[in-house]
Scaffold this active site. Structure first.
Site, PDB file in Angstrom:
ATOM      1  N   SER A  17       0.858  -1.207  -0.121  1.00  0.00           N
ATOM      2  CA  SER A  17      -0.024   0.054  -0.022  1.00  0.00           C
ATOM      3  C   SER A  17       0.868   1.280   0.065  1.00  0.00           C
ATOM      4  O   SER A  17       0.656   2.183  -0.642  1.00  0.00           O
ATOM      5  CB  SER A  17      -0.990   0.004   1.023  1.00  0.00           C
ATOM      6  OG  SER A  17      -0.250   0.253   2.626  1.00  0.00           O
ATOM      7  N   ASN A  18       2.144   1.316   0.673  1.00  0.00           N
ATOM      8  CA  ASN A  18       2.932   2.302   0.537  1.00  0.00           C
ATOM      9  C   ASN A  18       3.505   2.458  -0.907  1.00  0.00           C
ATOM     10  O   ASN A  18       3.478   3.669  -1.332  1.00  0.00           O
ATOM     11  CB  ASN A  18       4.046   2.099   1.660  1.00  0.00           C
ATOM     12  CG  ASN A  18       3.637   2.599   2.980  1.00  0.00           C
ATOM     13  OD1 ASN A  18       3.506   3.899   3.351  1.00  0.00           O
ATOM     14  ND2 ASN A  18       3.537   1.754   3.849  1.00  0.00           N
ATOM     15  N   ARG A  65      21.984 -15.467   4.545  1.00  0.00           N
ATOM     16  CA  ARG A  65      21.467 -14.166   4.542  1.00  0.00           C
ATOM     17  C   ARG A  65      22.564 -13.371   3.268  1.00  0.00           C
ATOM     18  O   ARG A  65      22.113 -12.601   2.501  1.00  0.00           O
ATOM     19  CB  ARG A  65      21.588 -13.592   5.741  1.00  0.00           C
ATOM     20  CG  ARG A  65      20.491 -12.284   5.932  1.00  0.00           C
ATOM     21  CD  ARG A  65      20.663 -11.857   7.431  1.00  0.00           C
ATOM     22  NE  ARG A  65      19.550 -12.773   8.483  1.00  0.00           N
ATOM     23  CZ  ARG A  65      18.388 -12.554   8.196  1.00  0.00           C
ATOM     24  NH1 ARG A  65      17.684 -11.918   7.570  1.00  0.00           N
ATOM     25  NH2 ARG A  65      17.672 -13.305   8.810  1.00  0.00           N
ATOM     26  N   ASN A 107      13.732   4.007   4.731  1.00  0.00           N
ATOM     27  CA  ASN A 107      12.611   2.648   5.226  1.00  0.00           C
ATOM     28  C   ASN A 107      11.659   3.524   5.786  1.00  0.00           C
ATOM     29  O   ASN A 107      11.798   4.841   6.412  1.00  0.00           O
ATOM     30  CB  ASN A 107      13.255   1.722   6.210  1.00  0.00           C
ATOM     31  CG  ASN A 107      12.261   0.742   6.691  1.00  0.00           C
ATOM     32  OD1 ASN A 107      11.469   0.328   5.949  1.00  0.00           O
ATOM     33  ND2 ASN A 107      12.030   0.523   8.037  1.00  0.00           N
ATOM     34  N   HIS A 109       8.909   3.078   8.880  1.00  0.00           N
ATOM     35  CA  HIS A 109       8.655   2.325  10.314  1.00  0.00           C
ATOM     36  C   HIS A 109       7.388   3.075  10.853  1.00  0.00           C
ATOM     37  O   HIS A 109       7.259   4.031  11.047  1.00  0.00           O
ATOM     38  CB  HIS A 109       9.830   2.332  10.975  1.00  0.00           C
ATOM     39  CG  HIS A 109       9.765   1.565  12.435  1.00  0.00           C
ATOM     40  ND1 HIS A 109       9.877   0.237  12.285  1.00  0.00           N
ATOM     41  CD2 HIS A 109       9.519   1.792  13.625  1.00  0.00           C
ATOM     42  CE1 HIS A 109       9.705  -0.319  13.499  1.00  0.00           C
ATOM     43  NE2 HIS A 109       9.543   0.603  14.400  1.00  0.00           N
ATOM     44  N   SER A 136       7.643   6.796  10.986  1.00  0.00           N
ATOM     45  CA  SER A 136       8.918   7.710  10.580  1.00  0.00           C
ATOM     46  C   SER A 136       9.531   7.321   9.241  1.00  0.00           C
ATOM     47  O   SER A 136       9.582   5.942   9.214  1.00  0.00           O
ATOM     48  CB  SER A 136       9.787   7.234  11.810  1.00  0.00           C
ATOM     49  OG  SER A 136       9.402   7.488  13.087  1.00  0.00           O
ATOM     50  N   LEU A 144      19.161  -1.872  13.468  1.00  0.00           N
ATOM     51  CA  LEU A 144      17.537  -1.913  12.942  1.00  0.00           C
ATOM     52  C   LEU A 144      16.708  -0.910  13.503  1.00  0.00           C
ATOM     53  O   LEU A 144      16.818  -0.407  14.562  1.00  0.00           O
ATOM     54  CB  LEU A 144      17.031  -3.262  13.511  1.00  0.00           C
ATOM     55  CG  LEU A 144      15.432  -3.526  12.863  1.00  0.00           C
ATOM     56  CD1 LEU A 144      15.600  -3.852  11.488  1.00  0.00           C
ATOM     57  CD2 LEU A 144      14.988  -4.701  13.780  1.00  0.00           C
ATOM     58  N   ASP A 145      16.049  -0.046  12.492  1.00  0.00           N
ATOM     59  CA  ASP A 145      15.141   1.038  12.725  1.00  0.00           C
ATOM     60  C   ASP A 145      15.898   2.274  13.535  1.00  0.00           C
ATOM     61  O   ASP A 145      15.213   2.881  14.426  1.00  0.00           O
ATOM     62  CB  ASP A 145      14.113   0.537  13.653  1.00  0.00           C
ATOM     63  CG  ASP A 145      13.198  -0.630  12.795  1.00  0.00           C
ATOM     64  OD1 ASP A 145      13.188  -0.405  11.475  1.00  0.00           O
ATOM     65  OD2 ASP A 145      12.509  -1.410  13.435  1.00  0.00           O
ATOM     66  N   GLN A 173      -1.204   8.101   7.220  1.00  0.00           N
ATOM     67  CA  GLN A 173      -0.349   8.867   7.410  1.00  0.00           C
ATOM     68  C   GLN A 173       1.130   8.501   6.641  1.00  0.00           C
ATOM     69  O   GLN A 173       1.649   9.368   6.200  1.00  0.00           O
ATOM     70  CB  GLN A 173       0.291   9.243   8.910  1.00  0.00           C
ATOM     71  CG  GLN A 173      -0.881   9.813   9.844  1.00  0.00           C
ATOM     72  CD  GLN A 173      -1.466  11.195   9.040  1.00  0.00           C
ATOM     73  OE1 GLN A 173      -0.580  11.838   8.588  1.00  0.00           O
ATOM     74  NE2 GLN A 173      -2.656  11.200   8.803  1.00  0.00           N
TER      75      GLN A 173
HETATM   76  C1  GRF Z   1       3.871  -0.721   6.937  1.00  0.00           C
HETATM   77  O1  GRF Z   1       3.192  -0.743   8.218  1.00  0.00           O
HETATM   78  C2  GRF Z   1       5.262  -0.034   7.146  1.00  0.00           C
HETATM   79  O2  GRF Z   1       5.314   0.811   7.979  1.00  0.00           O
HETATM   80  C3  GRF Z   1       5.970  -1.407   7.550  1.00  0.00           C
HETATM   81  O3  GRF Z   1       5.470  -2.310   6.622  1.00  0.00           O
HETATM   82  C4  GRF Z   1       4.045  -2.031   6.445  1.00  0.00           C
HETATM   83  C5  GRF Z   1       3.882  -2.045   4.832  1.00  0.00           C
HETATM   84  O4  GRF Z   1       2.637  -1.938   4.440  1.00  0.00           O
HETATM   85  N1  GRF Z   1       7.402  -1.025   7.278  1.00  0.00           N
HETATM   86  P1  GRF Z   1       2.508  -1.906   2.950  1.00  0.00           P
HETATM   87  O5  GRF Z   1       3.046  -3.266   2.202  1.00  0.00           O
HETATM   88  O6  GRF Z   1       3.346  -0.869   2.401  1.00  0.00           O
HETATM   89  O7  GRF Z   1       0.903  -1.888   2.811  1.00  0.00           O
END
Ligand code: GRF
Length: 197
Positions: A17-18, A65, A107, A109, A136, A144-145, A173
């Site tokens: 979705s992002n 990895r 990224n 988060h 963020s 990490l993060d 958001q």
């Molecule tokens: C989101 O909650 C993002 O913050 C996290 O993973 C999720 C990804 O969602 N890092 P989408 O695949 O973009 O819908």
């Protein structure tokens, strides 16, 4: 800035979705490829519908990895992006990989970093009695993060919120600040702090 002047590769593992929000923002950044470690990631379908090249590199086909990350790096670099965007890419990355993209990988988060790194951020924020949560966008560094934050958005936590209702509020958001952060980076408005470390 004209199309393809910049060059972005997006890494996903799931819904995307992002990624969709980034596509919908129609930024002139040159979305060169979407790469997933899972063949069933719905985000791949979103990319195809937008006419963006897709690739699947299944981590289960690699012995460890390091070999997966090296294969991934080779495919990303094929597209010569100036920015790598992690959008729900559910993999722990090797230091070697992260350092290769230092200052050019971001990224998103779902917490107000530095609070709640890692997973289950919404449940932990509710459990802790926080009155607000958020998301963020940050530069990726080996820890990490923990890389420098670029942009954040806050939302209230309401009484009776579950992790799911809060996640949905935060996700709205995310869809605003991720395209905005990419726009600013591509426009040279954001200092790439990571390069100086
Ligand atoms: C989101 O909650 C993002 O913050 C996290 O993973 C999720 C990804 O969602 N890092 P989408 O695949 O973009 O819908």
């Amino acid at each position: 800035m004209s199309e393809n002047d910049f060059g972005v590769v997006v890494l996903i593992s799931g819904s995307g979705s992002n990624l969709q929000a980034i596509i919908d923002a129609q930024l002139p950044i040159g979305l060169r490829a979407v790469i997933s470690n899972r063949a069933d990631a719905y985000g791949l379908e979103r990319a195809r519908q937008a006419g963006i090249p897709t690739e699947v590199i299944d981590h289960r086909e690699f012995a460890d990895r390091t070999s997966f990350d090296r294969a991934l790096q080779a495919r990303i670099d094929h597209y010569q992006p100036r920015l790598v965007v992690l959008a729900g890419f559910m993999r722990i990355l090797t230091d070697e990989f992260v350092n290769h993209y230092r200052g050019r990988m971001i990224n998103i988060h779902p917490s107000l970093l530095p609070k709640y790194r890692g997973i289950n951020t919404h449940a932990r924020a509710i459990e802790a009695g926080e009155s607000e949560a958020g998301c963020s966008v940050h530069w990726v560094s080996p820890e990490l993060d923990a890389g420098p934050v670029i942009l954040q958005a806050k939302v209230p936590i309401h009484p009776g919120d579950s992790a799911d209702t809060l996640a949905a509020r935060v996700l709205e958001q995310e869809h605003k600040i991720y395209p905005e952060a990419i726009r600013r980076i591509a426009n040279g408005e954001i200092d790439r702090q990571e390069k100086r470390h």
